[in-house]
Each structure stands twice: as structure tokens, then as C-alpha cells.
Motif scaffolding. Structure first.
Motif, short mmCIF file in Angstrom:
data_model
loop_
_atom_site.label_atom_id
_atom_site.label_comp_id
_atom_site.label_asym_id
_atom_site.label_seq_id
_atom_site.Cartn_x
_atom_site.Cartn_y
_atom_site.Cartn_z
N GLU A 1 9.88 8.83 -5.59
CA GLU A 1 8.72 8.27 -4.91
C GLU A 1 7.62 9.32 -4.85
OE1 GLU A 1 7.77 5.70 -0.84
OE2 GLU A 1 9.48 7.06 -0.90
N SER B 1 3.64 6.85 -0.79
CA SER B 1 4.21 5.78 0.00
C SER B 1 4.15 4.46 -0.76
CB SER B 1 3.44 5.66 1.32
OG SER B 1 3.96 4.60 2.09
N GLY B 2 5.34 3.93 -1.10
CA GLY B 2 5.41 2.67 -1.83
C GLY B 2 5.12 2.78 -3.31
N LYS C 1 3.93 0.05 -7.88
CA LYS C 1 3.34 0.13 -6.55
C LYS C 1 3.74 -1.10 -5.75
CE LYS C 1 -1.04 0.81 -4.10
NZ LYS C 1 -2.51 0.97 -4.23
N PHE C 2 4.29 -0.84 -4.55
CA PHE C 2 4.75 -1.92 -3.70
C PHE C 2 3.90 -1.98 -2.43
CE2 PHE C 2 8.33 -0.76 -6.30
CZ PHE C 2 8.96 -1.97 -6.60
N LYS C 3 3.72 -3.20 -1.94
CA LYS C 3 3.02 -3.42 -0.69
C LYS C 3 3.77 -4.49 0.09
CE LYS C 3 -1.56 -4.30 1.28
NZ LYS C 3 -2.99 -4.63 0.98
N ASP C 4 4.25 -4.10 1.27
CA ASP C 4 5.08 -5.01 2.07
C ASP C 4 6.28 -5.51 1.26
OD1 ASP C 4 3.36 -4.75 4.24
OD2 ASP C 4 2.11 -6.43 3.56
N LYS C 5 6.89 -4.56 0.54
CA LYS C 5 8.08 -4.82 -0.29
C LYS C 5 7.82 -5.77 -1.44
CE LYS C 5 11.31 -3.88 3.49
NZ LYS C 5 12.50 -4.36 4.25
N GLN C 6 6.56 -6.00 -1.76
CA GLN C 6 6.20 -6.85 -2.90
C GLN C 6 5.55 -5.98 -3.98
OE1 GLN C 6 6.85 -10.19 -3.23
NE2 GLN C 6 7.93 -10.10 -1.25
#
Length: 378
Positions: free
Chosen positions: A171, A174-175, A197-202
Motif C-alpha cells: 500500500e 491510503s486505499g 485505487k479504492f474508495k469506500d472499498k470500491q
């Protein structure tokens, strides 16, 4: 017995030192003196054998004598001494305590009303001195010398540094997860690179590239070549392609190019910081670093356990004499070192937490020490 005069060469010792008597200082002097003598003797033998083994390589690589003496052996000696400190503690305790028992000095101590527990006081003080010194050397001094020693071995004996790494995943923010299938150090280039790249686990962005190269002229700057970016926003998706893009990624080749025994070159604060950072980034290959961190503490604490075992074994006068005590002591000390190595292997290759694996030998030998203490002459 005359009262001990606490004024030594005009210097008055603090009152809190008066709980140590003349006999205590006698035992401490014998303990530490024998410990240093055992180190000097065994290290001398180890240096001779090590030089005999590596002399051909040193000569073939034209290693200068000043580098052999000051860069290698001057750092090899404290490293080796600290590594086998438990063995030296055991030898020292058993050697001079058996001598005390053979000369009936321990019987004389007990005849004055001294208990076995009271006799242990100077032994534990000596063990505490050794524990503090070995911890300080192993945690702060020796790692710095190991950098010079290992660099010397890489140049004149056998290269340890890894030039390639595979299946790197960590990583970088963050994310944001980076993946490199293969990285080559000589060109600072990684192949089959991806950045998710993830945002809110998406998953909101997926970058793939043929290669990524580290720019040594800048910090954390990477050159991404032949790339494709997929941007996802719900049901919408956009694709961008290009030949080159410069990006700042918070990772460096040193994060995944782990040199063999690299953990030995880090001080305790550096180890702690490295472990925390790599764990936060999801880097899995840090067990050896965790083992090294906890082992430095466990090996220092082992001085107390092995001292108690040694005193309990050798404080009784036996027909076998010192030879029997030394034989049993050497067998126990070597088995401790062997068991510690095996327990560390369980942590690296198995699912045993490093802190538990490192402390298993101490816990086991603490029970042995307690049993022998109960059986010791009172």
C-alpha cells in the motif's frame, strides 16, 4: 569478618550499594572475569577458523589487510560474542561455581547461615550487568558495525544483496495498492505494474503499465511507461492510454529489495519504524525483522534464566566434579541456542507469532531453572 570499608580511594559509595557485601563483590568479580575470559578464548578460536575458511576468497578478491582487520574482524568479534552470549554465561557460571564447590567455599557460605537465595544475589547482579550490556550492544552498537561487516563480505567474500524481487504488493497511500510482478535493481525497473485505487472499498481506478522505473534523481518519483488507466464511476467507465507518465509514489526499491540479514543492520528504533511502516503498507515479508526485534530482548533476559540454571547445577559438590557440570551445562546451552533457532524457523515458515516463537525457549528453560532451583542445596 571485618566490616567492609566503603571508601575506596577517597570515594564513598552510595548507601544503597551497602546491600552488596565483600563476598558479593568477590562473586561478581569472578563471574564477570570468567565471562570475559570465556569470550576471549572462544572468540580467538572462532576468528582463527573463520579466517582459515575465508582466506582464499579474501586473497582472490584482493581484500586489503586493513579492511580485513578493521572493517570485518573488528565488527565480527562483538557480533559473534553477542550472538553466543548465553553460551558464555553458562560456561562462566558453571566453571567458577564448580570451583567454589570443589574448594568447599559454598559449604562455608552455608555454614554461616547464608541461604541459597541470598547466595544468588551477586549472580543476579552480574546477570543484570551482562543483560544490559548485551542488549545495548545488540540493539544500537553492533547493527552499525554489521553494515560495515556485511558490505565487506558483499565486496570481498560473497554477495548477499538481492538484485531482483518478484510479486511485490504494498500500500503506497491510503486505499492505493501497487503491484509489480518483477523488479530488477540494476536498472531500477519493474515490469507488469499495476496501481489500484479504492474508495469506500470500491475500486475506482485501475492502472496497468508495461514497466515502471525509479528516478534516482528525485525522491519517490517513478516513470510509468506504456500505461492504461481505467476510471470507474458507478456504471460509467473511461479509459486513458499513453506512452509515459511521471508519478509520485511513496515507495522505494529498498522497501522490497530485502538483503539477506538486513535486519541485523538495523538498530531497535529503525527496526520498530520499519516493521510499523511495512505492516501498514500490507507488506508481508517482515517476520524475520520482527523475530530480530524480539530476539534482542529475549536473549538479554535469558542471562537470568541460564545463570539460575548454572548455579543450581554446579553449587553442589559431586564425584564427577567440574567436568560433569561443564558437560551438562554445555549440553543445555547448546540445546537452548538450537531450540531458539528452531523456534524462529516456526515463526518464519509457520503461523507462530514471532514474539511467541522467540520467547518459547525462555519459557521452557524458566521451568527447567525453577525445577533445578528447587533441587539445589539449601
Amino acid at each position: 569478618m571485618k566490616k567492609l570499608n566503603w571508601k575506596i580511594k577517597g570515594i564513598k559509595l552510595p548507601d544503597n550499594w551497602k546491600w552488596l557485601k565483600r563476598l558479593d563483590f568477590y562473586i561478581i568479580k569472578k563471574f564477570l572475569g570468567t565471562y570475559v575470559f570465556a569470550i576471549a578464548l572462544i572468540i580467538s578460536i572462532a576468528v582463527v577458523f573463520d579466517f582459515n575458511e575465508k582466506m582464499d576468497r579474501f586473497m582472490s578478491h584482493e581484500a586489503p589487510w586493513n579492511a580485513i582487520v578493521f572493517d570485518y574482524y573488528l565488527n565480527f568479534i562483538p557480533y559473534f560474542a553477542n550472538l553466543f552470549s548465553p553460551l558464555f554465561v553458562f560456561i562462566a557460571v558453571i566453571f567458577f561455581t564448580s570451583k567454589l564447590a570443589e574448594n568447599s567455599e559454598i559449604i562455608a557460605m552455608f555454614s554461616t547461615g547464608m541461604s541459597f537465595k541470598r547466595m544468588l544475589r551477586p549472580y543476579m547482579v552480574s546477570a543484570a550487568i551482562i543483560a544490559v550490556v548485551t542488549f545495548f550492544l545488540g540493539s544500537y552498537v553492533i547493527p552499525q558495525g554489521s553494515v560495515t561487516r556485511i558490505n565487506f563480505e558483499d565486496k570481498y567474500y560473497k554477495q548477499r544483496k538481492n538484485n531482483t524481487a518478484r510479486n511485490i504488493q504494498l500500500e503506497v497511500d491510503s486505499g492505493v495498492i501497487a503491484y509489480i510482478e518483477r523488479f530488477e535493481d540494476y536498472s531500477k525497473t519493474g515490469y507488469r505494474f499495476s496501481l489500484d485505487k479504492f474508495k469506500d472499498k470500491q475500486l475506482v481506478s485501475h492502472l496497468t503499465a508495461r514497466s515502471v522505473t525509479y528516478d534516482t534523481a528525485s525522491v519517490h518519483k517513478w516513470i510509468i511507461k506504456d500505461y492504461m488507466i481505467r476510471e470507474m464511476d458507478g456504471m460509467k467507465e473511461s479509459i486513458t492510454k499513453g506512452d509515459r507518465i511521471d508519478s509520485t509514489l511513496f515507495m522505494e526499491p529498498a522497501d522490497f529489495l530485502i538483503t539477506k540479514n538486513q535486519q541485523e543492520m538495523m538498530t531497535n528504533p529503525q527496526l520498530s519504524e520499519y516493521i510499523t511502516r511495512q505492516r501498514q503498507r500490507g507488506f508481508a515479508n517482515i517476520k524475520e525483522f520482527e523475530i530480530e526485534y524480539h530476539k534482542r530482548i529475549a536473549m538479554s533476559f535469558a542471562s537470568f534464566i541460564l545463570t539460575l540454571i548454572g548455579v543450581s547445577l554446579s553449587s553442589k559438590k559431586t564425584k564427577g566434579g567440574m567436568g560433569l557440570h561443564l558437560g551438562i551445562g554445555l549440553a543445555l546451552s547448546f540445546s537452548y541456542i538450537l531450540f531458539q533457532t528452531i523456534a524462529s524457523t516456526f515463526a518464519v515458515n509457520g503461523n507462530v507469532p514471532p514474539v511467541i516463537a522467540v520467547w518459547i525457549p525462555n519459557i521452557l528453560y524458566a521451568f527447567i531453572a525453577f525445577y533445578l532451583y528447587q533441587k539445589a542445596p539449601k
